[in-house]
Design a protein around this motif. Structure first.
Motif, short mmCIF file in Angstrom:
data_model
loop_
_atom_site.label_atom_id
_atom_site.label_comp_id
_atom_site.label_asym_id
_atom_site.label_seq_id
_atom_site.Cartn_x
_atom_site.Cartn_y
_atom_site.Cartn_z
N ALA A 95 3.09 -5.54 34.90
CA ALA A 95 3.37 -4.10 35.05
C ALA A 95 4.34 -3.83 36.20
N GLU A 96 5.12 -2.77 36.04
CA GLU A 96 5.99 -2.28 37.12
C GLU A 96 5.37 -0.98 37.62
N ILE A 97 4.84 -1.02 38.83
CA ILE A 97 4.07 0.11 39.35
C ILE A 97 4.81 0.79 40.49
N THR A 98 4.92 2.11 40.38
CA THR A 98 5.48 2.92 41.47
C THR A 98 4.32 3.71 42.06
N ALA A 99 4.09 3.51 43.35
CA ALA A 99 2.98 4.19 44.02
C ALA A 99 3.55 5.23 44.99
#
Length: 288
Positions: free
Chosen positions: A142-146
């Motif tokens: 997954a590519e996660i932006t927090a």
């Protein structure tokens, strides 16, 4: 003074001061101070503690009696099996939020056959980074932006990202909800544990929460839905038509949150209850 004596005397003191789980609390403080596992203390009951160690322990005990949460005193918490660093800049991750992580991970794993690698996820109001980091561990592709509006919270989240070596999977971004994300940034999932306490309810919270945890991460206007309302209103701008939103909500808020989703063209597809039977996680998808 021997370890056993310290445990016994402090347990009695904590009991008189109304501290929850008094023996467990002193054991956890001691284990942290001695850099040991709690159960290992039982093998060292006769060990004498020097005055320097006792002085540090007295200070920790004093902080706990003043109401400061154990997690802030030790500077760490366990979440989804991961040790995370926490301090007063961030909300302390709760076990209920693990339900949110599980719901999102299971849904994305179930749908992974229909998707290519590199599913995009946004964690809104990341705080300590607990949700984003736990998801990165469960979904390494997954590519996660927090995102978080607090630069101070993001410092803690970045510490935890480095600690768990997930910098390649997760990027941390200062943003008021989804504001800094362009409409061209399309994601499959938006996940959030937003503030959901009504302003008038803050005074009723336990002292540990009310006086020590960041109010900005707790309070959300007169009805507790101010942040959720703003988030849902902007969500479709970046959410894939086949994607979903998953939110942690307060006890008794399901109907109101479901109405907010409905007004913005979403249909609720899943509700998860916590161990107390409260509807705690709500998942919704854009209506077809």
């Amino acid at each position: 003074m021997r370890i056993l004596e310290v445990i016994q005397k402090t347990t009695v003191y904590f009991e008189k001061q109304g501290i929850e789980s008094p023996r467990l609390t002193i054991e956890l403080l001691l284990a942290h101070l001695l850099k040991n596992k709690r159960m290992a203390l039982y093998l060292e009951f006769e060990r004498e503690l020097d005055e320097a160690t006792l002085a540090k322990l007295r200070e920790m005990v004093k902080r706990r009696v003043a109401g400061e949460p154990l997690q802030y005193i030790t500077g760490e918490v366990e979440f989804c099996g991961l040790k995370l660093l926490v301090d007063k800049r961030v909300l302390i991750p709760r076990p209920e939020t693990e339900l949110l992580v599980e719901a999102v991970a299971e849904r994305l794993k179930a749908e992974s056959g229909e998707r290519k690698a590199g599913v995009k996820v946004v964690d809104v109001g990341t705080g300590s980074g607990c949700i984003a980091i736990a998801l990165a561990k469960k979904l390494p592709e997954a590519e996660i932006t927090a995102v978080d509006v607090s630069p101070e919270a993001l410092e803690v989240a970045r510490w935890n990202g480095k600690l768990h070596q997930i910098e390649k999977n997760v990027r941390f971004l200062e943003s008021d909800l989804l504001q800094e994300l362009p409409s061209s940034f399309v994601v499959e999932a938006i996940v959030s544990n937003p503030p959901y306490i009504a302003d008038g309810e803050l005074a009723k919270l336990p002292k540990e929460v009310r006086d020590f945890e960041p109010v900005r991460a707790l309070a959300a206007g007169e009805d507790g839905l101010k942040v959720i309302r703003r988030l849902v209103m902007d969500a479709r701008r970046i959410l894939s038509p086949s994607g979903f939103m998953a939110l942690e909500i307060g006890a008794g808020q399901r109907k109101a949150v479901e109405d907010i989703f409905g007004q913005q063209g979403f249909a609720v597809v899943e509700v998860v209850k916590d161990l107390q039977g409260h509807e705690r996680v709500i998942v919704a998808q854009p209506k077809k």
